[in-house]
Design an enzyme around this catalytic site. Sequence first.
Site, short mmCIF file in Angstrom:
data_model
loop_
_atom_site.label_atom_id
_atom_site.label_comp_id
_atom_site.label_asym_id
_atom_site.label_seq_id
_atom_site.Cartn_x
_atom_site.Cartn_y
_atom_site.Cartn_z
N ASP A 38 4.00 -46.99 -27.91
CA ASP A 38 4.88 -46.79 -29.08
C ASP A 38 4.64 -45.43 -29.73
O ASP A 38 5.59 -44.76 -30.15
CB ASP A 38 4.65 -47.91 -30.12
CG ASP A 38 5.12 -49.27 -29.61
OD1 ASP A 38 5.85 -49.30 -28.60
OD2 ASP A 38 4.73 -50.29 -30.20
N GLU A 65 -7.22 -16.75 -9.61
CA GLU A 65 -5.99 -16.77 -10.42
C GLU A 65 -5.40 -15.35 -10.51
O GLU A 65 -4.20 -15.16 -10.39
CB GLU A 65 -6.29 -17.24 -11.85
CG GLU A 65 -6.36 -18.73 -12.05
CD GLU A 65 -6.58 -19.11 -13.52
OE1 GLU A 65 -6.45 -20.29 -13.82
OE2 GLU A 65 -6.90 -18.24 -14.36
N GLU A 82 -2.63 -23.25 -19.74
CA GLU A 82 -3.92 -23.64 -20.31
C GLU A 82 -3.74 -24.52 -21.55
O GLU A 82 -4.50 -25.43 -21.79
CB GLU A 82 -4.77 -22.40 -20.66
CG GLU A 82 -5.27 -21.67 -19.42
CD GLU A 82 -6.34 -20.63 -19.70
OE1 GLU A 82 -6.69 -20.43 -20.88
OE2 GLU A 82 -6.81 -20.00 -18.74
N HIS A 86 -1.74 -29.28 -9.12
CA HIS A 86 -2.63 -30.45 -9.28
C HIS A 86 -1.94 -31.65 -9.91
O HIS A 86 -2.09 -32.77 -9.44
CB HIS A 86 -3.86 -30.03 -10.11
CG HIS A 86 -4.81 -31.13 -10.40
ND1 HIS A 86 -5.49 -31.82 -9.41
CD2 HIS A 86 -5.21 -31.69 -11.58
CE1 HIS A 86 -6.26 -32.75 -9.98
NE2 HIS A 86 -6.10 -32.69 -11.28
C1 HEM Z 1 -13.02 -30.63 -11.56
C2 HEM Z 1 -12.06 -31.45 -11.21
C3 HEM Z 1 -10.77 -31.60 -11.94
C4 HEM Z 1 -10.13 -30.74 -12.80
C5 HEM Z 1 -10.59 -29.35 -13.24
C6 HEM Z 1 -8.91 -31.39 -13.23
C7 HEM Z 1 -8.00 -30.84 -14.12
C8 HEM Z 1 -6.87 -31.47 -14.58
C9 HEM Z 1 -5.97 -30.95 -15.58
C10 HEM Z 1 -6.15 -29.62 -16.29
C11 HEM Z 1 -4.97 -31.85 -15.76
C12 HEM Z 1 -3.75 -31.71 -16.70
C13 HEM Z 1 -3.92 -32.45 -18.00
C14 HEM Z 1 -3.44 -33.87 -17.98
O1 HEM Z 1 -2.28 -34.12 -17.64
O2 HEM Z 1 -4.23 -34.74 -18.31
C15 HEM Z 1 -5.23 -32.95 -14.86
C16 HEM Z 1 -4.43 -34.07 -14.73
C17 HEM Z 1 -4.66 -35.07 -13.79
N1 HEM Z 1 -5.66 -35.15 -12.87
FE1 HEM Z 1 -7.20 -33.85 -12.70
N2 HEM Z 1 -8.80 -32.59 -12.60
C18 HEM Z 1 -9.91 -32.77 -11.82
C19 HEM Z 1 -10.20 -33.88 -11.04
C20 HEM Z 1 -9.32 -34.90 -10.77
C21 HEM Z 1 -9.55 -35.97 -9.82
C22 HEM Z 1 -10.81 -36.17 -8.98
C23 HEM Z 1 -8.43 -36.74 -9.81
C24 HEM Z 1 -8.13 -37.95 -8.95
C25 HEM Z 1 -8.40 -38.01 -7.66
C26 HEM Z 1 -7.52 -36.19 -10.79
C27 HEM Z 1 -6.30 -36.73 -11.13
C28 HEM Z 1 -5.51 -36.29 -12.15
C29 HEM Z 1 -4.33 -37.00 -12.61
C30 HEM Z 1 -3.79 -38.33 -12.10
C31 HEM Z 1 -3.80 -36.23 -13.65
C32 HEM Z 1 -2.57 -36.55 -14.49
C33 HEM Z 1 -1.32 -36.12 -13.78
C34 HEM Z 1 -0.10 -36.49 -14.61
O3 HEM Z 1 0.04 -37.67 -14.92
O4 HEM Z 1 0.68 -35.61 -14.91
N3 HEM Z 1 -8.09 -35.07 -11.33
N4 HEM Z 1 -6.39 -32.70 -14.16
#
Ligand code: HEM
Length: 468
Positions: free
Chosen positions: A215, A268, A291, A333
């Site tokens: 909500d 980058e 960022e 990512h």
């Molecule tokens: C050092 C390792 C990692 C870094 C620096 C990183 C960084 C980020 C960043 C900057 C975001 C965008 C912010 C957000 O939407 O919350 C994000 C989103 C996400 N990350 Fe990571 N992450 C890491 C590891 C992982 C791992 C291991 C997984 C799963 C295998 C993962 C899955 C996700 C998912 C599911 C999202 C949200 C995507 C969305 O719903 O739009 N991340 N991550």
Amino acid sequence: MTLNLDQTLAWTKSLAAHTPDAAAELAMLNDLQGNILKGHGRGHTINFFLAFDKAQHPAARRFISELGADVTTALDQLTGAQVFKATGKSASPFMTLLLTADGYRALGIEDVMPPGQAFADGMQNRQLNDPPQAQWDPGLSGDIHALLIIGASSAQDQSALQAEFTQRFAASDGAVRLLTVELGKSICNRDKNGIEHFGYVDGRSQPLALQEDVDLEARDGGIDQWDPAIPLSQLLVKCPGGQLDVSCGSYFVFRKLEQNVQGFKRREIELAEILPGAGERAGASVVGRFENGTPVSASATEIPVAKPGPAGVPNNFNFSDDAAGLKCPFAGHIRKTNPRTDTGDSKDHLMARRGIPYGDRTDDPNDGILANKPTGGLGLLFMAYQRDLENQFEFTQRFWVDNKDFRNPGTGIDPILGQPPGAGPQRYPKVYGVSLSEPFDFSGFVTMRGGAYFFAPSVSFFKRLGAR
Ligand code: HEM
């Protein structure tokens, strides 16, 4: 009284209602560990990795049962957060206790071990393209039985609690041994939003199982382009060994991911050099957000975050007007780990991410001076809850992140997480919305240093454990 897990939970309504179903929901929340349905929100954590002495398993069972009696329930966490909001009174420490399959075995309680091949095998025995176990950090390489996470509001509380619990383990006369400790510390940007060490807002997009959270999203940012609501059953399963019909638990992934900030920041700049005029957009294409959290699919130039807090960072978007990946590349990512409406079943694979950065920075994260940036010794303690390890974490890692042909041949691996490094270069938007670059390898700046699969049992499971 029945508990329906196939829907979100409006917990404040359950508190107010007098129906049998509301009573079942409250009983479930009162027996469920916190941090699963909502992050505990403490800025500091102590993560104690433990092993039991099999020869002394009755003593270990008693110890774990007593420790389990102190965990924070989901209900306490939710009501405590309301009290904190109303009074500003500093939140008390948060505590959760998790067991590996080897932990269940060492305690001699395989009869109540949660099912599932991945859980039974343990992370170290799964096909995840991880570095060889010999290279994992000592204490994080396969002999873990339990993880105790304490969340604290300040660095002082963190040190005091670390000392207190370390003593408590020492007093178990070897029944419970401390393998290693990992300290988590959240970091923020100038907008006061939580970031990870590469400097990007993190933890913003979460699947939401509490209707109150959905909500709020609907009110603040909208949910017509991306609806984060998920049923409880995406995070919860029945807890074997729990004492109630409504006892639930959740599978949990822990991975220590070291970040080479200097290498990432240098790459980058190199990427920006082959994307004329891209500037900050180069890194944003790698992550999928600038960022400050602005989605790159929504903007070619960074827009300042309007207000601090999650509401200031947009999450109501999808990639439907970017079908060819010319704004946010398929390898970015966030598009890799949640293709949103690109695929019909994206949501089914999402986890509740509860990670926290680790390691101290000696540089000013905002100074932009490459030579000052750390090359290791810090990173992310990745943690996530889910109902199914194979279909959520492993699916994401294997079929999306590490799959170089994800969605289209030649997409490349996830530039943040893809393993092994160099397994598939990506192509980035050269002219935003118009054309893609030549293949460019962006990989190798995150290194897996160890981890394990856990289960978060119900509170009544721990109570019963002491009586066995
Ligand atoms: C050092 C390792 C990692 C870094 C620096 C990183 C960084 C980020 C960043 C900057 C975001 C965008 C912010 C957000 O939407 O919350 C994000 C989103 C996400 N990350 Fe990571 N992450 C890491 C590891 C992982 C791992 C291991 C997984 C799963 C295998 C993962 C899955 C996700 C998912 C599911 C999202 C949200 C995507 C969305 O719903 O739009 N991340 N991550």
